[in-house]
Scaffold this motif. Structure first.
Motif, PDB file in Angstrom:
ATOM      1  N   UNK A  61      72.893  31.077  27.380  1.00  0.00           N
ATOM      2  CA  UNK A  61      73.708  29.986  26.863  1.00  0.00           C
ATOM      3  C   UNK A  61      72.991  28.936  26.056  1.00  0.00           C
ATOM      4  N   UNK A  62      71.652  28.903  26.105  1.00  0.00           N
ATOM      5  CA  UNK A  62      70.934  27.827  25.426  1.00  0.00           C
ATOM      6  C   UNK A  62      71.117  27.877  23.911  1.00  0.00           C
ATOM      7  N   UNK A  63      71.021  29.065  23.328  1.00  0.00           N
ATOM      8  CA  UNK A  63      71.130  29.178  21.868  1.00  0.00           C
ATOM      9  C   UNK A  63      72.524  28.758  21.405  1.00  0.00           C
ATOM     10  N   UNK A  64      73.547  29.223  22.108  1.00  0.00           N
ATOM     11  CA  UNK A  64      74.912  28.873  21.735  1.00  0.00           C
ATOM     12  C   UNK A  64      75.182  27.385  21.846  1.00  0.00           C
ATOM     13  N   UNK A  65      74.700  26.773  22.925  1.00  0.00           N
ATOM     14  CA  UNK A  65      74.887  25.337  23.109  1.00  0.00           C
ATOM     15  C   UNK A  65      74.126  24.541  22.056  1.00  0.00           C
ATOM     16  N   UNK A  66      72.915  24.984  21.763  1.00  0.00           N
ATOM     17  CA  UNK A  66      72.114  24.285  20.757  1.00  0.00           C
ATOM     18  C   UNK A  66      72.755  24.350  19.386  1.00  0.00           C
ATOM     19  N   UNK A  67      73.308  25.520  19.044  1.00  0.00           N
ATOM     20  CA  UNK A  67      73.975  25.663  17.745  1.00  0.00           C
ATOM     21  C   UNK A  67      75.188  24.742  17.656  1.00  0.00           C
ATOM     22  N   UNK A  68      75.937  24.650  18.738  1.00  0.00           N
ATOM     23  CA  UNK A  68      77.118  23.781  18.767  1.00  0.00           C
ATOM     24  C   UNK A  68      76.707  22.319  18.588  1.00  0.00           C
ATOM     25  N   UNK A  69      75.633  21.929  19.275  1.00  0.00           N
ATOM     26  CA  UNK A  69      75.150  20.544  19.198  1.00  0.00           C
ATOM     27  C   UNK A  69      74.642  20.209  17.791  1.00  0.00           C
ATOM     28  N   UNK A  70      73.907  21.137  17.173  1.00  0.00           N
ATOM     29  CA  UNK A  70      73.359  20.900  15.847  1.00  0.00           C
ATOM     30  C   UNK A  70      74.455  20.877  14.780  1.00  0.00           C
ATOM     31  N   UNK A  71      75.481  21.707  14.950  1.00  0.00           N
ATOM     32  CA  UNK A  71      76.613  21.671  14.015  1.00  0.00           C
ATOM     33  C   UNK A  71      77.296  20.309  14.051  1.00  0.00           C
ATOM     34  N   UNK A  72      77.432  19.788  15.251  1.00  0.00           N
ATOM     35  CA  UNK A  72      78.061  18.475  15.396  1.00  0.00           C
ATOM     36  C   UNK A  72      77.213  17.397  14.728  1.00  0.00           C
ATOM     37  N   UNK A  73      75.896  17.431  14.941  1.00  0.00           N
ATOM     38  CA  UNK A  73      75.024  16.424  14.335  1.00  0.00           C
ATOM     39  C   UNK A  73      75.045  16.531  12.817  1.00  0.00           C
ATOM     40  N   UNK A  74      75.081  17.762  12.306  1.00  0.00           N
ATOM     41  CA  UNK A  74      75.131  17.928  10.849  1.00  0.00           C
ATOM     42  C   UNK A  74      76.430  17.373  10.284  1.00  0.00           C
ATOM     43  N   UNK A  75      77.520  17.596  10.992  1.00  0.00           N
ATOM     44  CA  UNK A  75      78.813  17.079  10.549  1.00  0.00           C
ATOM     45  C   UNK A  75      78.803  15.557  10.515  1.00  0.00           C
TER      46      UNK A  75
END
Length: 290
Positions: A61-75
């Motif tokens: 789950x770490x990769x999926x959670x990290x991708x979700x978090x980074x997408x939010x920060x980029x937005x």
């Protein structure tokens, strides 16, 4: 039709078990955390811990959670003009580094609410080539279990030398399913439970109405009869990886159960030897040798 499977009488002797939690169990379809599901799982682990079981967790789950978090920060940090440009996906190792922090913070919060202490152990494939590491790992886990602490393992994808798309199965382990099987051997577990987003092992894709649930998998009989579906919607391996890892552990004498992580109470039912035939939330498939 509920009942106890007599062939599973050995479950009464289980003391140490490893529970592998897949990415599809940790997250929802939209990629966000499945808080209710993970909370229910932690409650079940707390109950097992209170009953004297030694529980070791392997989590994805770490990769999926990290991708979700980074997408939010980029937005949040992007201008309207930036958002019109083609968006490049994030590096998987960066996602793993960000996500691991979030994942363990969640486990720590949930277990703390249950008065349970958890510990993080990150490993890579190359670590297990060192005999000194393997000996120290065993001693560390023994110390944690003696203190009633829940060890939580994950592959350290942020610094692993293996790269996406992880198609080959070379090395000592190649995903968290095979890591769980390896740890079951290294740490002398009595049972390995692989939690999935489906009810168990089917003869074909679970979405196919002709597919049947296989309650006891025998490699020599079922290997040529099973048609595997697609990989997990978010994880690395899917059912193919789970069966391969399960067979490796089973041949070493460790019983393996593949069951739904959407119904965490299945773990307790398995330890009680139950097999529920008609409830989708309670089906489980035993993978072993007869």
């Amino acid at each position: 039709m509920n009942g106890t499977d007599r062939s599973r009488g050995f479950f009464k002797d289980v003391k140490r078990l490893i529970i592998k939690v897949g990415t599809a169990v940790v997250t929802r379809a939209d990629g966000r955390l499945a808080l209710g599901r993970l909370g229910a799982l932690c409650e079940q682990i707390k109950d097992l811990n209170s009953l004297g079981y030694e529980v070791i967790v392997v989590t994805s789950g770490a990769v999926g959670l990290g991708r979700q978090r980074l997408k939010y920060r980029r937005l949040v940090n992007s201008s309207f003009a930036d958002l019109q440009k083609p968006q490049v996906d994030f590096d998987g190792k960066a996602c793993a580094a960000v996500g691991q922090n979030n994942l363990m913070a969640l486990y720590d919060t949930l277990f703390s609410q249950l008065d349970v202490t958890s510990a993080q152990l990150l490993v890579t494939d190359s670590d297990f080539r060192d005999e000194g590491f393997r000996k120290q790992l065993d001693e560390t886990v023994k110390s944690l279990l003696a203190l009633r602490v829940i060890p939580i393992f994950n592959e350290n994808d942020a610094v692993s030398t293996r790269r996406a798309p992880y198609e080959d199965s070379s090395g000592i382990f190649w995903d968290n399913d095979s890591l769980a099987a390896l740890l079951a051997l290294e740490l002398k577990a009595d049972l390995l439970v692989l939690l999935s987003d489906v009810e168990g092992l089917y003869s074909g894709p679970p979405s196919d109405p002709q597919s049947k649930l296989i309650h006891t998998y025998i490699k020599e009989i079922h290997q040529s009869e099973i048609t595997f579906g697609d990989k997990s919607r978010v994880g690395r391996g899917g059912m193919t990886a789970k069966v391969k890892a399960a067979v490796n552990a089973a041949y070493a004498g460790i019983p393996v159960v593949i069951t739904s992580g959407y119904a965490p109470e299945n773990i307790m039912k398995v330890l009680q030897g139950e097999r529920v035939w008609h409830s989708l939330s309670s089906r489980c498939a035993f993978v072993g040798l007869c």
